[in-house]
Design a protein around this motif. Structure first.
Motif, mmCIF file in Angstrom:
data_model
loop_
_atom_site.group_PDB
_atom_site.id
_atom_site.type_symbol
_atom_site.label_atom_id
_atom_site.label_comp_id
_atom_site.label_asym_id
_atom_site.label_seq_id
_atom_site.Cartn_x
_atom_site.Cartn_y
_atom_site.Cartn_z
ATOM 1 N N CYS A 185 -2.420 10.059 5.887
ATOM 2 C CA CYS A 185 -2.946 8.718 6.104
ATOM 3 C C CYS A 185 -1.900 7.793 6.723
ATOM 4 O O CYS A 185 -0.729 7.853 6.347
ATOM 5 C CB CYS A 185 -3.391 8.133 4.761
ATOM 6 S SG CYS A 185 -4.226 6.557 4.923
ATOM 7 N N GLN B 160 -2.492 4.438 6.769
ATOM 8 C CA GLN B 160 -2.599 3.130 6.136
ATOM 9 C C GLN B 160 -1.420 2.963 5.165
ATOM 10 O O GLN B 160 -0.770 3.942 4.800
ATOM 11 C CB GLN B 160 -3.933 2.987 5.385
ATOM 12 C CG GLN B 160 -5.152 3.328 6.205
ATOM 13 C CD GLN B 160 -5.436 2.335 7.320
ATOM 14 O OE1 GLN B 160 -4.808 1.268 7.405
ATOM 15 N NE2 GLN B 160 -6.347 2.711 8.193
ATOM 16 N N LYS B 161 -1.193 1.715 4.738
ATOM 17 C CA LYS B 161 -0.009 1.475 3.884
ATOM 18 C C LYS B 161 -0.408 0.687 2.635
ATOM 19 O O LYS B 161 0.264 -0.275 2.259
ATOM 20 C CB LYS B 161 1.061 0.718 4.687
ATOM 21 C CG LYS B 161 1.487 1.442 5.975
ATOM 22 C CD LYS B 161 2.968 1.538 6.102
ATOM 23 C CE LYS B 161 3.417 2.408 7.281
ATOM 24 N NZ LYS B 161 2.531 3.558 7.615
ATOM 25 N N CYS B 162 -1.484 1.098 1.995
ATOM 26 C CA CYS B 162 -1.935 0.375 0.807
ATOM 27 C C CYS B 162 -0.813 0.417 -0.239
ATOM 28 O O CYS B 162 -0.278 1.482 -0.552
ATOM 29 C CB CYS B 162 -3.212 0.990 0.262
ATOM 30 S SG CYS B 162 -4.484 1.137 1.535
ATOM 31 N N PHE C 241 -0.515 0.293 -3.392
ATOM 32 C CA PHE C 241 -0.663 0.968 -4.693
ATOM 33 C C PHE C 241 -0.720 2.484 -4.542
ATOM 34 O O PHE C 241 -0.772 3.191 -5.542
ATOM 35 C CB PHE C 241 -1.969 0.514 -5.355
ATOM 36 C CG PHE C 241 -3.163 0.661 -4.435
ATOM 37 C CD1 PHE C 241 -3.796 1.888 -4.262
ATOM 38 C CD2 PHE C 241 -3.618 -0.420 -3.692
ATOM 39 C CE1 PHE C 241 -4.859 2.028 -3.376
ATOM 40 C CE2 PHE C 241 -4.692 -0.295 -2.807
ATOM 41 C CZ PHE C 241 -5.314 0.932 -2.660
ATOM 42 N N CYS C 242 -0.664 2.981 -3.294
ATOM 43 C CA CYS C 242 -1.058 4.369 -3.059
ATOM 44 C C CYS C 242 0.113 5.314 -2.788
ATOM 45 O O CYS C 242 1.006 5.008 -2.005
ATOM 46 C CB CYS C 242 -2.019 4.427 -1.861
ATOM 47 S SG CYS C 242 -2.673 6.090 -1.594
ATOM 48 N N ILE D 182 -0.463 8.524 -1.715
ATOM 49 C CA ILE D 182 -0.922 9.630 -0.863
ATOM 50 C C ILE D 182 -0.119 9.809 0.423
ATOM 51 O O ILE D 182 0.302 10.920 0.740
ATOM 52 C CB ILE D 182 -2.434 9.530 -0.599
ATOM 53 C CG1 ILE D 182 -3.188 9.788 -1.906
ATOM 54 C CG2 ILE D 182 -2.876 10.511 0.486
ATOM 55 C CD1 ILE D 182 -4.669 9.573 -1.839
ATOM 56 N N PRO D 183 0.166 8.730 1.190
ATOM 57 C CA PRO D 183 0.964 8.972 2.404
ATOM 58 C C PRO D 183 2.318 9.634 2.097
ATOM 59 O O PRO D 183 2.798 10.453 2.868
ATOM 60 C CB PRO D 183 1.127 7.561 2.982
ATOM 61 C CG PRO D 183 -0.070 6.820 2.485
ATOM 62 C CD PRO D 183 -0.307 7.341 1.099
ATOM 63 N N GLN E 190 -8.428 11.373 4.228
ATOM 64 C CA GLN E 190 -7.962 10.214 3.464
ATOM 65 C C GLN E 190 -8.562 8.942 4.038
ATOM 66 O O GLN E 190 -8.849 7.993 3.323
ATOM 67 C CB GLN E 190 -6.430 10.137 3.496
ATOM 68 C CG GLN E 190 -5.692 11.393 3.077
ATOM 69 C CD GLN E 190 -5.938 11.818 1.629
ATOM 70 O OE1 GLN E 190 -6.550 11.065 0.850
ATOM 71 N NE2 GLN E 190 -5.510 13.021 1.284
ATOM 72 N N TYR F 121 -12.708 3.685 5.968
ATOM 73 C CA TYR F 121 -11.773 2.592 5.747
ATOM 74 C C TYR F 121 -12.322 1.340 6.419
ATOM 75 O O TYR F 121 -12.677 1.377 7.594
ATOM 76 C CB TYR F 121 -10.399 2.937 6.326
ATOM 77 C CG TYR F 121 -9.300 2.021 5.843
ATOM 78 C CD1 TYR F 121 -8.986 0.865 6.542
ATOM 79 C CD2 TYR F 121 -8.600 2.294 4.677
ATOM 80 C CE1 TYR F 121 -7.994 0.007 6.084
ATOM 81 C CE2 TYR F 121 -7.613 1.444 4.209
ATOM 82 C CZ TYR F 121 -7.310 0.292 4.918
ATOM 83 O OH TYR F 121 -6.344 -0.556 4.453
ATOM 84 N N ARG G 18 -4.408 -4.285 2.515
ATOM 85 C CA ARG G 18 -5.603 -3.558 2.975
ATOM 86 C C ARG G 18 -5.946 -3.916 4.412
ATOM 87 O O ARG G 18 -6.907 -3.367 4.978
ATOM 88 C CB ARG G 18 -6.775 -3.869 2.053
ATOM 89 C CG ARG G 18 -6.643 -3.319 0.653
ATOM 90 C CD ARG G 18 -6.803 -1.811 0.628
ATOM 91 N NE ARG G 18 -8.178 -1.416 0.917
ATOM 92 C CZ ARG G 18 -8.539 -0.139 1.081
ATOM 93 N NH1 ARG G 18 -7.652 0.812 1.014
ATOM 94 N NH2 ARG G 18 -9.797 0.163 1.368
HETATM 95 S S1 SF4 Z 1 -5.672 4.229 -0.529
HETATM 96 FE FE1 SF4 Z 1 -6.542 5.604 0.976
HETATM 97 S S2 SF4 Z 1 -6.358 4.485 2.887
HETATM 98 FE FE2 SF4 Z 1 -4.927 3.524 1.464
HETATM 99 S S3 SF4 Z 1 -2.975 4.556 1.807
HETATM 100 FE FE3 SF4 Z 1 -4.047 5.628 0.145
HETATM 101 S S4 SF4 Z 1 -5.119 7.321 1.152
HETATM 102 FE FE4 SF4 Z 1 -4.567 5.811 2.709
#
Ligand code: SF4
Length: 465
Positions: free
Chosen positions: A173, A175-177, A179-180, A182-183, A217, A254, A293
């Motif tokens: 992903c 994106q740079k949320c 709280f996340c 995943i990246p 993602q 998204y 977001r």
């Molecule tokens: S919440 Fe989803 S869109 Fe945002 S960084 Fe995480 S995987 Fe990416």
């Protein structure tokens, strides 16, 4: 181990991890490993494909791996392999928590699963008992690691019922949320080509799937890293030409990158389910900004209104995070009122999880857990009212459903187009004789909490239009 070991497998986490599990099982079966299914004992090797998104998923994985360690100490199994996101996020920490683990396989190294299962055991590494390369199949994301072996999810051994399948169109992903995690686990977004996706879809359909659930993602950014300008709308139009697919369902959209072309493609493509899964996370501008977001309340509302106006009968699923650092009572009330007023078809609320390594973790004004739980309950109760009202309004209506299982006592669990597998409510169809994957026209006779009750229209019920 002379002949190839038998393997049992535990798959944790999201559908993307499930696809990895299916692919690893496919590789193991191809290599000659017998796959020991649920409930038929344990194999020589137990593989746990872990989720590392939240601390709660970490606790779940460690718990299962400690149980596995007990089996190993009792001689029930000979080897433990841990794979997946938690391994990628903190493999060494996991080995400290469960020293009985024999090998680690990161998310970018799933094609090494056979070596991990058949290679040397940790305690064959002499007194140190430390871990060395022979049992660590771990590497950071690198464009070169997105090889065909790691990209293609073809020839997998499916864990879902035959009639529906997950098709991962991209991983990682951009994106740079805040709280996340995943990246940091899965790397930047990397997409498959349209031809690869079509080849996989055809393979899944040949294998019995009539419903294809598109996952990634961030599915709305599809194609940006491979120069595919037609993007998601182009992909949907191409998938719409598939023979044998009944529903093609879009998950993980998204909000900020959702274009008019995508909306029109969903509306125009008859095989694309009139269903959108679009996690919004919050609605107050203060929180959306703090979460980074890249979308405002106004833009979100404009998008949602457009979706409903331009895709007749569309069902919208979303998820929100409650209790993000600095969330005021006013932010919370704003979100609760929005849920009340907009009326989502399907909705989930997650308590904010304070994940080390994320920008949100370093923020001030973290809320006490009891307050977060209280707010989650308030939001879910608000949604319950909405959902029960929507369910009641369906009484007497006719619509098509897909049978999901044989059920019991002549009652079949099924789903209408606006219900995704495993995460949304269901329809219980009373009467008739069906197989999973059958499409049946039913009339809604009522609801039981979130789930609908229905009877087949061809059961001699008068057609009420
Ligand atoms: S919440 Fe989803 S869109 Fe945002 S960084 Fe995480 S995987 Fe990416």
């Amino acid at each position: 181990m002379s002949e190839m070991p038998s393997v049992s497998f535990v798959s944790l986490g999201c559908p993307k991890n499930l696809v990895d599990s299916e692919k690893m099982l496919g590789l193991l079966a191809e290599a000659g490993c017998a796959i020991v299914g649920d409930g038929s004992g344990l194999g020589d090797v137990l593989i746990v494909n872990t989720c590392g998104f939240l601390s709660a998923s970490r606790d779940e994985a460690v718990g299962i791996l400690q149980e596995a360690a007990e089996h190993k100490r009792n001689g029930d199994i000979q080897r433990i392999v841990a794979a997946g996101c938690l391994v990628q996020r903190d493999g060494q920490g996991l080995m400290k928590d469960v020293p009985e683990i024999d090998a680690l396989v990161g998310v970018h190294n799933r094609s090494d699963i056979v070596r991990a299962v058949t290679g040397r055991k940790r305690n064959e590494l002499g007194s140190s008992g430390g871990a060395d390369d022979s049992v660590l199949f771990l590497g950071e994301y690198h464009a070169s690691s997105w090889t065909e072996a790691n990209r293609s999810d073809q020839t997998r051994l499916r864990l879902t019922p035959a009639h529906y399948a997950y098709l991962r169109m991209s991983e990682g992903c951009n994106q740079k949320c805040t709280f996340c995690t995943i990246p940091s686990i899965r790397g930047p977004m990397h997409c498959k080509g349209v031809d690869e996706i079509m080849a996989e879809a055809n393979e899944l359909i040949a294998d019995g799937a009539v419903e294809i659930n598109l996952i990634g993602q961030d599915t709305t950014s599809y194609g940006q890293d491979i120069g595919y300008d037609a993007g998601l709308s182009g992909l949907l139009k191409t998938l719409n030409t598939l023979d044998g697919a009944h529903w093609i369902r879009l998950m993980y959209a998204y909000p900020s990158d959702f274009t008019d072309e995508m909306i029109d493609a969903i509306a125009a493509c008859e095989k694309v389910a009139k269903y959108i899964d679009i996690p919004l996370q919050h609605i107050s501008d203060r929180m959306l900004k703090a979460m980074y977001r890249r979308v405002t309340r106004n833009e979100t509302e404009k998008l949602l209104t457009k979706l409903r106006e331009r895709i007749p009968g569309v069902s919208i699923r979303t998820t929100f995070i409650s209790g993000f650092p600095g969330e005021s009572q006013a932010d919370h009330e704003e979100l609760r009122k929005f849920i009340r007023d907009f009326g989502f078809d399907m909705l989930g609320v997650f308590p904010y999880s304070n994940e080390p390594g994320t920008p949100a973790h370093r923020m001030k004004n973290h809320l006490p857990p009891e307050l977060i739980d209280e707010r989650v309950d308030e939001l879910m109760l608000t949604q319950q009212d909405v959902a029960f009202e929507m369910a009641a309004a369906r009484k007497g209506k006719n619509f098509d459903v897909m049978i999901d299982d044989y059920g019991e006592g002549g009652v079949y669990p099924a789903r209408h187009e606006g219900q995704a597998p495993e995460v949304d409510s269901v329809v219980y169809v009373e009467g008739g004789e069906y197989d999973p994957g059958d499409i049946v026209t039913v009339r809604c006779t009522g609801h039981r909490d979130y789930d609908l009750l229905a009877k087949p229209v061809d059961a001699g019920l008068p057609i009420l239009q």
